[in-house]
Motif scaffolding. Sequence first.
Motif, short mmCIF file in Angstrom:
data_model
loop_
_atom_site.label_atom_id
_atom_site.label_comp_id
_atom_site.label_asym_id
_atom_site.label_seq_id
_atom_site.Cartn_x
_atom_site.Cartn_y
_atom_site.Cartn_z
N GLU A 18 -7.71 -23.10 32.14
CA GLU A 18 -6.83 -22.66 31.05
C GLU A 18 -5.73 -23.70 30.90
O GLU A 18 -5.20 -24.19 31.92
N PRO A 19 -5.32 -24.03 29.67
CA PRO A 19 -4.25 -25.02 29.50
C PRO A 19 -2.96 -24.65 30.22
O PRO A 19 -2.20 -25.52 30.63
N ARG A 20 -2.71 -23.35 30.41
CA ARG A 20 -1.45 -22.95 31.05
C ARG A 20 -1.50 -23.00 32.58
O ARG A 20 -0.49 -22.70 33.23
N ASP A 41 9.14 -22.62 42.94
CA ASP A 41 8.44 -22.58 41.65
C ASP A 41 9.35 -23.00 40.49
O ASP A 41 9.08 -22.66 39.34
N THR A 61 5.38 -28.23 38.41
CA THR A 61 5.95 -28.55 37.11
C THR A 61 5.07 -29.58 36.39
O THR A 61 5.55 -30.43 35.64
N MET B 1 4.89 -18.15 38.81
CA MET B 1 5.21 -17.86 37.40
C MET B 1 4.13 -18.47 36.50
O MET B 1 3.71 -19.60 36.73
N TYR B 2 3.73 -17.70 35.50
CA TYR B 2 2.69 -18.18 34.59
C TYR B 2 3.23 -18.25 33.18
O TYR B 2 3.80 -17.28 32.69
N PRO B 3 3.03 -19.39 32.50
CA PRO B 3 3.39 -19.45 31.08
C PRO B 3 2.51 -18.48 30.29
O PRO B 3 1.42 -18.11 30.73
N LYS B 5 -0.04 -17.70 27.10
CA LYS B 5 -1.19 -18.52 26.70
C LYS B 5 -0.85 -19.44 25.54
O LYS B 5 -0.10 -19.06 24.64
N PHE B 6 -1.43 -20.63 25.58
CA PHE B 6 -1.30 -21.56 24.45
C PHE B 6 -2.54 -22.43 24.39
O PHE B 6 -3.27 -22.56 25.38
N TYR B 8 -4.08 -26.32 23.69
CA TYR B 8 -3.61 -27.63 24.17
C TYR B 8 -4.40 -28.73 23.50
O TYR B 8 -5.63 -28.64 23.39
N ILE B 37 8.12 -27.27 30.79
CA ILE B 37 7.31 -26.41 31.67
C ILE B 37 8.17 -25.33 32.35
O ILE B 37 7.76 -24.16 32.37
N PRO B 38 9.37 -25.66 32.87
CA PRO B 38 10.22 -24.56 33.38
C PRO B 38 10.51 -23.52 32.29
O PRO B 38 10.53 -22.32 32.59
N LYS B 41 7.45 -21.36 31.89
CA LYS B 41 7.26 -20.45 33.02
C LYS B 41 8.18 -19.24 32.92
O LYS B 41 7.82 -18.13 33.31
#
Lengths: 151, 284
Positions: A18-20, A41, A61, B1-3, B5-6, B8, B37-38, B41
Amino acid sequence: MTAINVVVNGKSYTREVEPRLLLVDFIRDTLSLTGTNIACDTSQCGACTIHLDGQAVKSCTVLAVQADGSTLTTIEGLANGKLHPMQQAFWDQHGLQCGYCTPGMIMAAAKLVEENPEITEAEIRHGLEGNLCRCTGYQNIVAAVAQAAKA
Amino acid sequence: MYPSKFDYVRAQSVEEAVERTSSHSNAKLLAGGHSLIPALKLRLAQPDLLVDLGRIAALKGISRHNGTVSVGALTTHATCAASDDLPKVWSEAAGLIGDPQVRNRGTVGGNIAHADPASDLPTVLIALGAQIHVQGTAGSRAIPADEFFVDLFTTSLEEGEIITRVEVPAESNQGSAYTKVFNPASRYAILGVAAQVAIAGGVCRQLRVAAGGSTPKAIRAHHVEAALQGQPLNDTTIQHAAAAIAEDLGEEVIGDMYASAAYRRSIAAQIAARALSAAAARAR
């Protein structure tokens, strides 16, 4: 899902991700290389430090998709038949207490010494600013890095 | 922590990145990812599409032509910290951003597009009178650093515009320096002061001073400059001029969990004096 190809510790992997997905989760959960730790994190503590195309980075990151085509080294790939001089130095100098920060500490320190073999104590302390030890065992960590630099 | 969905996509050129972002209603640009990215998240940012600029080689590197230094938007802080072409104030500040791992990933363009008030680079670019070159659907333009930073996390970039490079005058006879007080965990600035000065006939010329970290956006310290311009540079004149930074900081000084507004005001003159003294020493 996006297909990525990476070489990790000398072995090539192609995976759909998954891209994330964060690179650290890719390393730990997808590749089952759990030596790399997750702690803060938030890119402050350095426990997740690995080498990405020859540079120390915080893998919490970085997205796994950003690493497509890259070469990675994790703590599992540092030893080559025998312990890497930085691992041996952490052993000799007791550069750890609980051990949680140790993989990231060793990966960051190995790169510091590689880039600056004549590293001074002040440079070691400045260079490890991105790695936190929750046991505050810095004295022996610095001694370990100094030993490895002479090895 | 998970972003959240997107989708790419990895852009192969600036033109493709402009096309991809401008034709999408909720796209974000990804450079080194150390600001974005932070935010992903924490779900402060929830884009539907990420356009990755990371492989566009034309956006990387530092070059010097005819008295101007050009820094590609994808150039990392580690590269800037090691550069002899950049004015000292920039390479010095770059070496104080985050830590080695962060400097290996964080980029010039990503940093200034984020416009974090605690960041070091906006302060440096305002002090140097930088020009920020951007490309969008309507073509290219250059934005002076003074006009680029608008407010907290807000720039004058239009939708779909991408930072391509930052240009600053090369340093010749000037001396420059960056001094900051920082949060010891993140190393973000609580207060940072950038100064550049030339000395001619024993007095201060071409002085430029900026401050950041304590105000919603980095500011030019005009009062400090006016107090020192044309004066000999010594401890007395520097301390006197540095005290004028209180007027430059104005009423909107930030107070947060890391430092109160009163604390930031109380250290400002001292930090400004250190930056001015270091810049003056390098100009001699």
